[in-house]
Design a protein around this motif. Sequence first.
Motif, PDB file in Angstrom:
ATOM      1  N   UNK A   1       0.610  -1.328  -0.483  1.00 32.53           N
ATOM      2  CA  UNK A   1      -0.074  -0.262   0.405  1.00 32.53           C
ATOM      3  C   UNK A   1       0.907   1.476  -0.246  1.00 32.53           C
ATOM      4  N   UNK A   2       2.207   0.666   0.633  1.00 30.05           N
ATOM      5  CA  UNK A   2       2.698   2.148   0.724  1.00 30.05           C
ATOM      6  C   UNK A   2       3.231   2.662  -0.805  1.00 30.05           C
ATOM      7  N   UNK A   3       2.654   3.414  -1.876  1.00 33.87           N
ATOM      8  CA  UNK A   3       2.854   3.671  -2.716  1.00 33.87           C
ATOM      9  C   UNK A   3       2.668   5.010  -2.746  1.00 33.87           C
ATOM     10  N   UNK A   4       3.910   5.898  -2.779  1.00 36.30           N
ATOM     11  CA  UNK A   4       3.553   7.355  -2.683  1.00 36.30           C
ATOM     12  C   UNK A   4       3.869   7.963  -4.177  1.00 36.30           C
ATOM     13  N   UNK A   5       3.248   9.204  -4.302  1.00 31.15           N
ATOM     14  CA  UNK A   5       3.722   9.832  -5.220  1.00 31.15           C
ATOM     15  C   UNK A   5       4.728  11.394  -5.078  1.00 31.15           C
TER      16      UNK A   5
ATOM     17  N   UNK B   1       9.043  15.841  -2.415  1.00 29.67           N
ATOM     18  CA  UNK B   1       8.352  15.612  -2.593  1.00 29.67           C
ATOM     19  C   UNK B   1       9.265  14.134  -2.518  1.00 29.67           C
ATOM     20  N   UNK B   2       9.914  14.482  -3.223  1.00 34.93           N
ATOM     21  CA  UNK B   2      11.290  12.734  -4.051  1.00 34.93           C
ATOM     22  C   UNK B   2      11.938  12.200  -2.795  1.00 34.93           C
ATOM     23  N   UNK B   3      12.535  13.714  -1.654  1.00 34.71           N
ATOM     24  CA  UNK B   3      13.071  13.160  -0.305  1.00 34.71           C
ATOM     25  C   UNK B   3      12.151  12.198   0.652  1.00 34.71           C
ATOM     26  N   UNK B   4      11.005  13.067   0.554  1.00 33.98           N
ATOM     27  CA  UNK B   4      10.100  12.132   1.542  1.00 33.98           C
ATOM     28  C   UNK B   4       9.281  10.107   1.338  1.00 33.98           C
ATOM     29  N   UNK B   5       9.308  10.479  -0.412  1.00 35.35           N
ATOM     30  CA  UNK B   5       8.947   9.504  -0.112  1.00 35.35           C
ATOM     31  C   UNK B   5      10.104   8.517  -0.402  1.00 35.35           C
TER      32      UNK B   5
ATOM     33  N   UNK C   1      -4.336   7.656  -7.311  1.00 40.13           N
ATOM     34  CA  UNK C   1      -4.925   8.412  -6.493  1.00 40.13           C
ATOM     35  C   UNK C   1      -6.543   7.596  -5.881  1.00 40.13           C
ATOM     36  N   UNK C   2      -7.231   6.879  -7.080  1.00 41.84           N
ATOM     37  CA  UNK C   2      -8.224   6.345  -7.230  1.00 41.84           C
ATOM     38  C   UNK C   2      -7.810   5.507  -5.854  1.00 41.84           C
ATOM     39  N   UNK C   3      -6.786   4.323  -6.003  1.00 39.93           N
ATOM     40  CA  UNK C   3      -6.243   3.202  -5.453  1.00 39.93           C
ATOM     41  C   UNK C   3      -6.107   4.024  -3.705  1.00 39.93           C
ATOM     42  N   UNK C   4      -5.508   4.592  -4.032  1.00 36.20           N
ATOM     43  CA  UNK C   4      -5.303   5.318  -1.669  1.00 36.20           C
ATOM     44  C   UNK C   4      -6.308   5.720  -1.127  1.00 36.20           C
ATOM     45  N   UNK C   5      -7.659   5.947  -2.198  1.00 36.89           N
ATOM     46  CA  UNK C   5      -8.780   6.648  -1.679  1.00 36.89           C
ATOM     47  C   UNK C   5      -9.380   5.034  -1.134  1.00 36.89           C
ATOM     48  N   UNK C   6      -9.279   4.390  -1.974  1.00 38.08           N
ATOM     49  CA  UNK C   6     -10.348   3.489  -1.531  1.00 38.08           C
ATOM     50  C   UNK C   6      -9.606   2.470  -0.328  1.00 38.08           C
ATOM     51  N   UNK C   7      -8.201   2.638  -0.346  1.00 35.56           N
ATOM     52  CA  UNK C   7      -7.723   1.271   0.610  1.00 35.56           C
ATOM     53  C   UNK C   7      -7.347   1.842   1.535  1.00 35.56           C
ATOM     54  N   UNK C   8      -7.543   3.275   1.788  1.00 39.82           N
ATOM     55  CA  UNK C   8      -7.720   4.403   3.174  1.00 39.82           C
ATOM     56  C   UNK C   8      -9.332   3.901   3.560  1.00 39.82           C
ATOM     57  N   UNK C   9      -9.552   4.589   3.050  1.00 37.72           N
ATOM     58  CA  UNK C   9     -11.649   4.187   3.293  1.00 37.72           C
ATOM     59  C   UNK C   9     -11.906   2.777   3.845  1.00 37.72           C
ATOM     60  N   UNK C  10     -10.901   1.915   3.399  1.00 38.72           N
ATOM     61  CA  UNK C  10     -11.143   0.623   3.631  1.00 38.72           C
ATOM     62  C   UNK C  10     -10.571   0.395   4.956  1.00 38.72           C
ATOM     63  N   UNK C  11      -8.931   0.713   5.463  1.00 39.97           N
ATOM     64  CA  UNK C  11      -8.319   1.084   6.694  1.00 39.97           C
ATOM     65  C   UNK C  11      -9.275   1.567   7.659  1.00 39.97           C
ATOM     66  N   UNK C  12      -9.854   2.833   7.001  1.00 42.28           N
ATOM     67  CA  UNK C  12     -10.388   3.377   7.771  1.00 42.28           C
ATOM     68  C   UNK C  12     -12.173   2.077   8.423  1.00 42.28           C
TER      69      UNK C  12
ATOM     70  N   UNK D   1      -0.909  -1.163 -10.380  1.00 42.06           N
ATOM     71  CA  UNK D   1      -0.521   0.191  -9.391  1.00 42.06           C
ATOM     72  C   UNK D   1       0.061   0.165  -7.916  1.00 42.06           C
ATOM     73  N   UNK D   2      -1.222  -0.406  -7.349  1.00 44.38           N
ATOM     74  CA  UNK D   2      -0.875  -0.535  -6.088  1.00 44.38           C
ATOM     75  C   UNK D   2      -1.194  -2.284  -5.501  1.00 44.38           C
TER      76      UNK D   2
END
Length: 878
Positions: free
Chosen positions: A1-5, A131-135, A244-255, A293-294
Amino acid sequence: MATFISVPLKKSSEVDLVKPLSKFVTASYPAGEEQSEYLRAVEELNKLRKSALGRPLDKHESSLEILLRYYDQLCSIEPKFPFSENQLCLTFTWKDAFDKGSLFGGSVKLSLASLGYEKTCVLFNCAALASQIATEQNIDNDECLKAAAKYYQLASGAFSHIKDTVLSALNREPTMDICPETVGTLSTIMLAQAQEVFFLKATSDRMKDAVIAKLANQAADYYGEAFKQCQYKDNLPKEVLPVLAAKHCILQANAELHQSILAKQKKRFGEEIARLQHAAELVKTVASRYDEYVSVKDLTDKINRALTAAKKDNDFIYHDRVPEVKDLEHIGKAALVKATAITPPLSQKYTDLFEKMVPMAVQQSMGIYGQRKADTVNRLVGTMREATNLCNGVLASLNLPAALEDLSGDSIPQSIAEKSRSIVGQGGLQNIEKLIKDLPELLTRNREILDESLKMLDDEETTDNELRSKFNQRWSRTSSGDLYKPLRAEGNNFRNILDKAVQADQVVRDRYTAQCDMIALLCKPENELNAAIPSANPTKTLQGSEVVNVLRSLLAQLDEVKKERETLEGEIKAVTFDMSTTFLKALAQDGAINEEQLSLPQLDQSYGSYNQKVSASLSKQEELLGQVQTAHQEFSSLKQSNNEANQREEILKKLASAHDSYVEICNNLREGTKFYNDLTEILVKFQTKCSDIVFARKTERDELLKELQQSIAREPSAPAFNVPAYQTTPAAPAPGPALGPTPAPRTVYSQQPQQVQQQPQQKPQPPSRPPPPSFTPQAAAANPTNPAPTGPPTNNPPPMAPPSQAQGPPYPTYQGYQGFYQMPMGYNPYAYGQYNMPYMPYQAAPGQGGYPGAPPAGQPYPGYPQQPPQQQPYYPQQ
C-alpha cells in the motif's frame, strides 16, 4: 500500500547573472568598497544558481537546502534590483516538468524576463525535491516517518503558495505544470500523503482504533478531493489518477476495518459485518482495477479473515441484523497535517549576500528626495545670485563705484583696472571663444548617442511587428511598442532637454556678441585702456565731501552683503541628511513609502533657517540700494556735467557692465560644458539600457521562434482524410472456424501432368536476402480437377509445395543452389505460341471466384445478383 507520488523537477537553461547585475551595480553605485562588495555578491549569486539548478540534485536534505537558499536570495534581491523587461532584463527559460517532449518538437518550455517566474519555478523544484525526499524515507522507521510528514507538508505549502501567486508573478499564461489548477491538485496530494504518513505512524504505534479510523478517513478524504480535481483534466501524468483512486479506496477500507473493530468492542456485530463487507468491496475494486499500481493482497487477506470470523460468530451466536452501508454512522475525521506557510527565509543557513543594499523602493524614494533637495538648494542659491546680479546691474547703471574713483577725470578708476586685470587673468576673449567652440561638439556627440539608442529600439520593434504579423496569435510575447513606451518617453525627454540647451546656448552667444567690444577693450593693456576712455574736467572739489563718504559706506555694506551670500551659498550646498533610514523604517512598518509625506518636513527642518537668512539678505540689499540711489542723485547734482564727462561716464558704465557680463558668460559656458558632459554619461547609460533590452528581446525572439518551429513540427502536416472502404473493411471470411486474422496468401506453383494451381501472391517489401533455403520436395495435390493439357513435355522439374509454416515472401533462387527450379512452362505465355503449343485453359484456384469475363461452367451469368463467393482477402490484414 505504501505507494507515494513524487513530483519531477523542472529543468532550466543556463543564465548569466553576472553581466547584467554587475552593469547595474557599476552604474548605480560609485567606485569604492561598497561597489566591490556588491560585485563579489553578484559572483556568489551566480555560483549559487549553478549549484541549485545547473547540476542533478541528490534526493537529500543538503540538496534541498541549496534550493531553499537560492529561493531566499531571490526573494531578497527582488526589491533591490529593477527586474523588468524594460530595465534590468534577464530572461529565464524553464521546461514543463511533466512534458516528456516528442521526437521532433522537444518538450514544452517557457521563456520570460521575470524574476517572479524564476522564483515560482525554483519554489516548484523545492516542493518537487521535498516530495522526492519524503518518498525515499523508510516507513518502518519512526524518525523517517516524521521526516516524510515534514517534507510532504513543506511541498504542500510550496505548491499552495505557487497557486496563489503564479498568475500575478507571470502576468501571462504559465506552462501546465505551474498553472493554478495543477499546483492546487499537487498541494492536496502532498497533504493527503502527509496524512497517510500519520496514519501509518498511528498504526505502527498501535494507537486506538477510533483514532486510526479517523486518521485514515481524513487521508481518504484528501485523496478523494485530489482525484476529483484532476479526474477530467489532462494536467498530470496518467499514472497519477489510478493511484489516487486506489489510495482513496484503500484508506477508506482501513477506516472501515478499524471502525469495525470499534463496533465489535461495542457489541454491534451487525455493524461490524457491514463495515467489513464495505471494506472488502473497496479492496476488491482496487485489486480488479488498480492492481498494477498498488498491491492490496495483505489488506484483502486481513479483511477477509475478519469478515469470515465475524459472519461465523454472528450466524451461530449473535444473530445481529446487518445494516445497509448507507445506514451506518459516518466515521469521524482527524486532520493532523497542515500546509507549511512559505515565509522567507526558508533556509536554515541563509545569509543575505546583498544585506547592505537598500531596496529599489528606498532607492527610488531617495532619488525623489534628492531631486527635491536639489530643487530647494537651486531655488535658494538662484534667488541669491539673481539678487547679486540685480545689485551689480543697478550699480553699473549708476557708474558706481567707478564714479567715486574717477574724481580726477583723467585716470583709470581703480575698480575698472581691477576688472580689466580679472578678465585678463581668466583668459580674456580666447577663453570664451574656446568654450563656445566646444559646445557644438558636445551637443553633436549627445545627439548621436540618443539617435543611435532610439534607432536600436526602432529596428527591434520593426522586426517584432513583422513577426507578429506573420505568426498572428502565436507571437505571444509583449509587443515592443508597448514595452518601449517608458524608454521612448525618456528619450523624448532627453531630446527636449537638448533642444532647450540649444536655445540657452544661443542666448549666451547673443549676449557675448553684444558685449564683445567692451570685453575686448578691458583685455587691452592699461595705457591703451586709459587712452580709450575719454577725459573730463576734474571734479576734485567733491573729494572728501559728505555725499561721497555716504556712497562709499553704502557700497562697502553692499560688498559685505555679497560676501555673506557666498558664505551662505556654501553652507546651503553642504547640508546633508540621510533619509534611507527613515525610508527603510517606513517600508518595514507599512510595506510602502510615502516619500512626499516624509521628505517635506525634513526639508523644511533642514533649510528653514536658510530661507529666513536669504529673505533677510534680500531685504537688506533692497534697503541699501534705495539709499544708494538717493545718495547718487545728490552726488550727480553736485558734479559739473558736460559732454566729455557724460561720454566718460557712459564708457565706464559699459566697461563695468562688460566685466559682469564676462563673468556671467564664462559661468554659463562652464555650466553648459558640465551639463553636456554629465548628460553624455546619462545618455551612455540610456544607450546601455536600450542595448541590453534589445539584446534580451533578440534572445527571447530566438527562443520563441525555436518553440514555434517545434510546435509546428508537432502539428499534423495535413487534415484527416477518409480512407477508402476497401482498405479498411475486410472481405467476407472463408467458412470454418476463425481464431484470428487470416495471413495474406502467397503465390505457389504445383504442377503435375494434369494440374496447375495458382494463388494470389503477397507483395510486401522484402528484407535483405538471407542464405538460400533448403527445400524438401513434397507431393502436390493428388486429384486433378481439370484434364491435363496436351503438348510436348518440358524439362522443368516439378515445383516444390509450400512449407507448412510461413517462411516470409518467396525469394529468387539461382542455378547451382539447392532449391533452384526453372520457371514453369505453364506460366510462360510466350512458350505456347513459340512452340505451337495449345494454350492451357484458365485454372481457378480452390476457394477463389471465377474470372468476371467468363463464368465457370454450370454457374449463372454474373450480371444477375448472386451471393459473392467466399474468398480470402487479397490485401494483408492486421
